[in-house]
Design an enzyme around this catalytic site. Structure first.
Site, PDB file in Angstrom:
ATOM      1  N   HIS A 263       0.936  -1.283  -0.020  1.00  0.00           N
ATOM      2  CA  HIS A 263      -0.066  -0.088  -0.040  1.00  0.00           C
ATOM      3  C   HIS A 263       0.871   1.175  -0.242  1.00  0.00           C
ATOM      4  O   HIS A 263       1.911   1.160   0.428  1.00  0.00           O
ATOM      5  CB  HIS A 263      -0.853   0.124   1.154  1.00  0.00           C
ATOM      6  CG  HIS A 263      -2.180   0.881   1.083  1.00  0.00           C
ATOM      7  ND1 HIS A 263      -2.053   2.353   1.290  1.00  0.00           N
ATOM      8  CD2 HIS A 263      -3.481   0.589   0.661  1.00  0.00           C
ATOM      9  CE1 HIS A 263      -3.052   2.944   1.201  1.00  0.00           C
ATOM     10  NE2 HIS A 263      -3.964   2.011   0.592  1.00  0.00           N
ATOM     11  N   GLU A 323      -8.053  -5.053  -0.599  1.00  0.00           N
ATOM     12  CA  GLU A 323      -8.401  -5.755  -1.819  1.00  0.00           C
ATOM     13  C   GLU A 323      -8.374  -7.492  -1.463  1.00  0.00           C
ATOM     14  O   GLU A 323      -9.203  -8.129  -2.172  1.00  0.00           O
ATOM     15  CB  GLU A 323      -7.595  -5.310  -3.081  1.00  0.00           C
ATOM     16  CG  GLU A 323      -7.909  -4.107  -3.492  1.00  0.00           C
ATOM     17  CD  GLU A 323      -8.581  -3.422  -3.961  1.00  0.00           C
ATOM     18  OE1 GLU A 323      -9.898  -4.096  -3.686  1.00  0.00           O
ATOM     19  OE2 GLU A 323      -8.566  -2.646  -4.867  1.00  0.00           O
TER      20      GLU A 323
HETATM   21  N1  COA Z   1       3.972  -7.169  -5.130  1.00  0.00           N
HETATM   22  C1  COA Z   1       5.385  -7.114  -5.494  1.00  0.00           C
HETATM   23  N2  COA Z   1       6.378  -6.073  -5.167  1.00  0.00           N
HETATM   24  C2  COA Z   1       5.737  -4.991  -4.701  1.00  0.00           C
HETATM   25  C3  COA Z   1       4.279  -4.959  -4.454  1.00  0.00           C
HETATM   26  C4  COA Z   1       3.712  -6.031  -4.621  1.00  0.00           C
HETATM   27  N3  COA Z   1       2.211  -6.043  -4.257  1.00  0.00           N
HETATM   28  N4  COA Z   1       3.830  -3.742  -3.865  1.00  0.00           N
HETATM   29  C5  COA Z   1       5.066  -3.144  -3.949  1.00  0.00           C
HETATM   30  N5  COA Z   1       5.979  -3.693  -4.398  1.00  0.00           N
HETATM   31  C6  COA Z   1       7.446  -3.375  -4.691  1.00  0.00           C
HETATM   32  C7  COA Z   1       7.542  -2.363  -6.037  1.00  0.00           C
HETATM   33  O1  COA Z   1       7.809  -3.394  -7.053  1.00  0.00           O
HETATM   34  C8  COA Z   1       8.748  -1.718  -5.518  1.00  0.00           C
HETATM   35  O2  COA Z   1       9.973  -2.501  -5.978  1.00  0.00           O
HETATM   36  P1  COA Z   1      11.071  -1.833  -6.760  1.00  0.00           P
HETATM   37  O3  COA Z   1      11.670  -0.722  -5.889  1.00  0.00           O
HETATM   38  O4  COA Z   1      12.023  -2.994  -7.026  1.00  0.00           O
HETATM   39  O5  COA Z   1      10.778  -1.222  -8.041  1.00  0.00           O
HETATM   40  C9  COA Z   1       8.885  -1.722  -4.262  1.00  0.00           C
HETATM   41  O6  COA Z   1       7.922  -2.739  -3.610  1.00  0.00           O
HETATM   42  C10 COA Z   1       8.186  -0.331  -3.730  1.00  0.00           C
HETATM   43  O7  COA Z   1       6.958  -0.357  -4.313  1.00  0.00           O
HETATM   44  P2  COA Z   1       6.322   0.991  -4.720  1.00  0.00           P
HETATM   45  O8  COA Z   1       5.695   1.189  -6.260  1.00  0.00           O
HETATM   46  O9  COA Z   1       7.021   2.331  -4.419  1.00  0.00           O
HETATM   47  O10 COA Z   1       4.932   1.152  -3.761  1.00  0.00           O
HETATM   48  P3  COA Z   1       3.680   1.961  -4.141  1.00  0.00           P
HETATM   49  O11 COA Z   1       3.388   2.825  -2.813  1.00  0.00           O
HETATM   50  O12 COA Z   1       3.866   2.784  -5.327  1.00  0.00           O
HETATM   51  O13 COA Z   1       2.793   0.969  -4.487  1.00  0.00           O
HETATM   52  C11 COA Z   1       0.802  -0.330  -4.640  1.00  0.00           C
HETATM   53  C12 COA Z   1       1.429   0.672  -3.766  1.00  0.00           C
HETATM   54  C13 COA Z   1      -0.491  -0.723  -3.860  1.00  0.00           C
HETATM   55  C14 COA Z   1       0.474   0.177  -5.861  1.00  0.00           C
HETATM   56  C15 COA Z   1       1.609  -1.646  -4.784  1.00  0.00           C
HETATM   57  O14 COA Z   1       1.885  -2.089  -3.581  1.00  0.00           O
HETATM   58  C16 COA Z   1       0.777  -2.607  -5.344  1.00  0.00           C
HETATM   59  O15 COA Z   1       1.269  -2.531  -6.748  1.00  0.00           O
HETATM   60  N6  COA Z   1       0.435  -3.657  -4.972  1.00  0.00           N
HETATM   61  C17 COA Z   1      -0.419  -4.607  -5.846  1.00  0.00           C
HETATM   62  C18 COA Z   1      -1.655  -4.061  -6.320  1.00  0.00           C
HETATM   63  C19 COA Z   1      -2.724  -3.985  -5.214  1.00  0.00           C
HETATM   64  O16 COA Z   1      -2.947  -4.661  -4.151  1.00  0.00           O
HETATM   65  N7  COA Z   1      -3.530  -2.958  -5.294  1.00  0.00           N
HETATM   66  C20 COA Z   1      -4.637  -2.334  -4.508  1.00  0.00           C
HETATM   67  C21 COA Z   1      -4.175  -1.442  -3.579  1.00  0.00           C
HETATM   68  S1  COA Z   1      -5.328  -1.205  -2.334  1.00  0.00           S
END
Ligand code: COA
Length: 384
Positions: A263, A323
């Site tokens: 998140h 989710e």
């Molecule tokens: N699975 C695998 N890796 C993940 C991850 C996940 N669910 N969530 C974050 N990461 C990784 C990213 O790939 C990133 O790695 P990198 O530095 O090698 O590129 C690192 O963790 C940091 O992630 P970041 O993109 O900065 O986090 P964010 O704050 O932008 O992302 C979400 C938040 C929700 C977009 C992300 O956790 C995600 O994509 N989750 C899966 C989709 C999901 O469940 N969405 C519903 C949200 S309520």
């Protein structure tokens, strides 16, 4: 002054940028707390119906109980009016993706002031928009299943009628409570991407329907509201607890994200995950779930996912988000997985409406800057 922002750092993803004062909700990512209209999500979910959280968000604590008393009737009337508009939606509901269909259908929504009925004139615009979201989502789901739409029953609460319009039969109390808990839980959540989108549109002086249609576009994305269907696909593919770790490791190796995990704000487990887990347990106790071992599998997969993510990202806490258990709860309620994201919209639209109202009251256009990193070129002089 730095007119071109050339010396300013870009706030990538707007991390840590505060764009509004709000009375509506507060997300504490360190403590894992969510406050909606002054109350913790744990206090509201399962205790109050969806109508009441709408009243809290739209009218504030002081006036909420008066508004809630009339809202059940108003939303019932509004669903009937929205149902009458099904014939005016062109081919919007024939789209295969539920969010595409909902976005197209909502874009057809006419303001209540344009409708001839005197019922319409009495409705607030939020009531009509919230009602239409449920009616159109349910009608789309029926159409996908080759079934005719089910007309609303205005005597029912919003959650009960939504379930009825989707499933075709009147749902029992535990199922209605389960869906009600879900809709309340997702009704608002700080400055999430779709809410921010709605506020940007509202800040231009545009109308509520335009703000909601734009918000639907933002909610559709898998990083926001598009994850619960894929979470269920993941649970199905994993199938048994023993396979979880190897499946998840392979997924990470393939460069995929684990849906339902991580998140932007929460550094601990999303508090909504626990609220929804409890709602599923309650359904199970009432013997209501269609596949009771799915919760067990989900818990095992969550634990395995935490483990593989911890190994891969030791400095980035990644836990279950809303989710993850949305998928299990909505499936247990008998909703098809293609309807999970549209059902998220059926709940979140309450918050969008409240934020649009709050943004309008500021009267201030949202217009951030950018830093130009492209070239500065000149056209060749025109030859005489
Ligand atoms: N699975 C695998 N890796 C993940 C991850 C996940 N669910 N969530 C974050 N990461 C990784 C990213 O790939 C990133 O790695 P990198 O530095 O090698 O590129 C690192 O963790 C940091 O992630 P970041 O993109 O900065 O986090 P964010 O704050 O932008 O992302 C979400 C938040 C929700 C977009 C992300 O956790 C995600 O994509 N989750 C899966 C989709 C999901 O469940 N969405 C519903 C949200 S309520």
């Amino acid at each position: 002054m730095d007119p071109n922002n050339s010396n300013r750092a870009v706030a990538s993803g707007l991390d840590g940028v505060v764009v509004a004062d709000t009375h509506l909700s507060d997300v504490d990512g360190e403590l894992g707390q969510l406050i909606i209209a002054g109350h913790s999500v744990e206090e509201l979910a399962g205790r109050i119906p969806f109508e009441e959280v709408c009243a809290l968000l739209w009218s504030g604590d002081g006036a909420a109980s008066a508004r809630a008393a009339t809202l059940k009737t108003a939303l019932g009337k509004a669903r009937c009016l929205a149902y009458e508009q099904l014939g005016n939606l062109g081919d919007a509901l024939s789209r295969n993706d539920g969010m595409d269909a909902l976005r197209a259908a909502m874009a057809h929504l006419r303001p209540t002031s344009e409708l001839a009925s005197s019922d319409a004139k009495e409705l607030a615009e939020e009531e009509f928009v919230v009602a239409a979201m449920a009616v159109f989502a349910a009608a789309w789901s029926r159409q996908q299943a080759g079934q005719p739409p089910v007309a609303p029953d205005p005597s029912l609460g919003h959650a009960a009628d939504y379930l009825r319009m989707v499933r075709g039969d009147k749902a029992d109390a535990p199922a209605v409570d389960g869906l009600g808990a879900y809709l309340v839980t997702v009704s608002d959540h700080g400055m999430n991407a779709s809410t921010f989108t709605a506020r940007v549109v509202a800040s231009t002086g545009s109308d509520l329907v335009s703000a909601v249609v734009a918000a639907l576009g933002a909610l559709k994305g898998p990083l926001h509201g598009g994850a619960p269907g894929p979470v269920l696909d993941m649970l199905d593919e994993i199938g048994s607890q023993e396979r979880a770790t190897s499946w998840l490791e392979a997924e990470l190796l393939a460069g995929h994200r684990i849906m339902g995990m991580g998140h932007r704000i929460y550094r601990v487990r999303d508090p909504r995950a626990l609220v929804l887990e409890r709602a599923i347990e309650k359904l199970e106790r009432g013997g209501q779930t269609r596949s009771s071992n799915r919760l067990q599998l989900a818990r095992a997969v969550e634990q395995a996912a935490e483990g593989v993510l911890r190994t891969r990202y030791p400095n980035r806490p990644l836990h279950a988000n809303v989710e993850f258990y949305t998928a299990v709860l909505l499936d247990a309620l008998g909703l098809p997985r293609a309807l999970f994201s549209p059902t998220f919209a059926v709940g979140r639209v309450a918050g969008w409406c409240a934020h649009v109202r709050e943004q309008r009251a500021t009267g201030r256009l949202i217009r951030p800057g950018s830093r130009y990193v492209g070239p500065r070129l000149r056209l060749e002089p025109v030859q005489a």
